[in-house]
Design an enzyme around this catalytic site. Structure first.
Site, PDB file in Angstrom:
ATOM      1  N   VAL A  61      48.095  35.732  24.893  1.00  0.00           N
ATOM      2  CA  VAL A  61      46.656  35.935  25.044  1.00  0.00           C
ATOM      3  C   VAL A  61      46.217  37.313  24.560  1.00  0.00           C
ATOM      4  O   VAL A  61      45.025  37.547  24.323  1.00  0.00           O
ATOM      5  CB  VAL A  61      46.189  35.719  26.505  1.00  0.00           C
ATOM      6  CG1 VAL A  61      46.352  34.260  26.913  1.00  0.00           C
ATOM      7  CG2 VAL A  61      46.881  36.663  27.469  1.00  0.00           C
ATOM      8  N   TYR A 152      46.371  45.452  38.758  1.00  0.00           N
ATOM      9  CA  TYR A 152      46.018  44.041  38.938  1.00  0.00           C
ATOM     10  C   TYR A 152      44.600  43.903  39.491  1.00  0.00           C
ATOM     11  O   TYR A 152      43.806  43.083  39.000  1.00  0.00           O
ATOM     12  CB  TYR A 152      47.035  43.402  39.884  1.00  0.00           C
ATOM     13  CG  TYR A 152      46.890  41.909  40.059  1.00  0.00           C
ATOM     14  CD1 TYR A 152      47.302  41.038  39.053  1.00  0.00           C
ATOM     15  CD2 TYR A 152      46.375  41.377  41.229  1.00  0.00           C
ATOM     16  CE1 TYR A 152      47.196  39.665  39.221  1.00  0.00           C
ATOM     17  CE2 TYR A 152      46.263  40.007  41.408  1.00  0.00           C
ATOM     18  CZ  TYR A 152      46.668  39.155  40.397  1.00  0.00           C
ATOM     19  OH  TYR A 152      46.558  37.802  40.563  1.00  0.00           O
ATOM     20  N   ALA A 154      42.127  46.022  39.244  1.00  0.00           N
ATOM     21  CA  ALA A 154      41.163  46.415  38.210  1.00  0.00           C
ATOM     22  C   ALA A 154      40.971  45.300  37.193  1.00  0.00           C
ATOM     23  O   ALA A 154      39.841  45.001  36.773  1.00  0.00           O
ATOM     24  CB  ALA A 154      41.627  47.692  37.516  1.00  0.00           C
ATOM     25  N   LYS A 156      41.457  42.053  37.586  1.00  0.00           N
ATOM     26  CA  LYS A 156      40.800  40.883  38.156  1.00  0.00           C
ATOM     27  C   LYS A 156      39.334  41.160  38.498  1.00  0.00           C
ATOM     28  O   LYS A 156      38.474  40.285  38.370  1.00  0.00           O
ATOM     29  CB  LYS A 156      41.573  40.404  39.389  1.00  0.00           C
ATOM     30  CG  LYS A 156      42.967  39.875  39.076  1.00  0.00           C
ATOM     31  CD  LYS A 156      42.928  38.671  38.154  1.00  0.00           C
ATOM     32  CE  LYS A 156      44.300  38.036  37.968  1.00  0.00           C
ATOM     33  NZ  LYS A 156      44.267  36.817  37.133  1.00  0.00           N
ATOM     34  N   ILE A 185      49.025  32.045  47.210  1.00  0.00           N
ATOM     35  CA  ILE A 185      49.286  30.672  46.785  1.00  0.00           C
ATOM     36  C   ILE A 185      50.789  30.427  46.786  1.00  0.00           C
ATOM     37  O   ILE A 185      51.583  31.289  46.390  1.00  0.00           O
ATOM     38  CB  ILE A 185      48.731  30.415  45.366  1.00  0.00           C
ATOM     39  CG1 ILE A 185      47.279  30.909  45.248  1.00  0.00           C
ATOM     40  CG2 ILE A 185      48.821  28.928  45.025  1.00  0.00           C
ATOM     41  CD1 ILE A 185      46.305  30.264  46.197  1.00  0.00           C
TER      42      ILE A 185
END
Length: 244
Positions: A61, A152, A154, A156, A185
């Site tokens: 990505v 992480y 920042a 998200k 999760i």
């Protein structure tokens, strides 16, 4: 003609659960993956048992040019992209005093810039048809923060802001853009935790348990489907009440 959903990081964990949820609803499935995996052929076979077509596309990505190619590959096969789920993400957790510049940059590059790269290259196809749905996988950590996860959090939180901006820009084109903020999760990442750590986590959650990937997938399906006709620019928490 079946609708088409494209899921980044769709070969495992939450992404895989999302793929199967959409397949059960009759969507053709495009799964993006980073590295070859022995389970890909099995996943393909299991998905196609729902009488849908599949396309597996390898690509990072963070590689903008590769996503130009992937967009063309999907359109060549299916002619359209109805739903985009930006799910690919990584973590490199440590306290900020110990966090290297590289650790910060790599997480932001994958999670946030990766979401931009994919969206930038896919949304024009939706815009041309004047319809589409985008669901970005943020995190409850992007809402409340967490010690040891500055990079992480920042990334998200950035996804949440990106979601709102895209929702405003493309509402006139009937493209609804939302994000979800999962809490803890039950995936491979949490299975390796000790029982005492799991108990500590569950004690922070009013429902006293972690979510199953299938529960997250159902929420993603709703936001990404035509059942959602009037929700855009929102971040929906799915955390068992942890951050209410």
């Amino acid at each position: 003609m079946n609708k088409v959903v494209l899921i980044t990081g769709g070969s495992r964990g939450i992404g895989k659960a999302i793929a199967f949820e959409f397949a059960r609803k009759g969507y053709n499935i495009v799964i993006n993956y980073m590295a070859a995996d022995k389970d890909l052929e099995l996943i393909k076979k299991e998905l196609e048992e729902y009488n849908v077509e599949t396309l597996f596309v390898q690509g990072d990505v963070t590689d903008f040019k590769r996503w130009e190619e992937i967009g063309k590959e999907v359109i060549e096969k299916f002619g359209k992209i109805d739903v985009l789920v930006n799910n690919a993400g990584i973590t490199k957790d440590t306290l900020i005093l110990r966090m290297s510049e590289k650790d910060f940059e790599s997480v932001v590059d994958v999670n946030l810039k990766g979401t931009f790269n994919v969206t930038k290259n896919i949304i024009p196809y939706m815009s041309k048809r004047r319809c589409g749905r985008i669901v970005n996988i943020a995190s409850i950590i992007g809402v409340v923060g967490n010690a040891g996860q500055a990079n992480y959090a920042a990334s998200k939180a950035g996804i949440i802001g990106l979601t709102k901006s895209c929702a405003r820009e493309f509402a006139a084109r009937n493209i609804l853009v939302n994000s979800i903020a999962p809490g803890f999760i039950n995936t491979n990442m949490t299975e390796v935790l000790s029982d005492s750590v799991k108990e500590s986590i569950n004690n922070q959650i009013p429902l006293k348990r972690q979510a199953e990937p299938s529960e997250v997938a159902k929420l993603v399906y709703f936001l990404g489907s035509e059942e959602n006709t009037y929700i855009t620019g929102e971040t929906v928490k799915i955390d068992g009440g942890m951050a209410m």
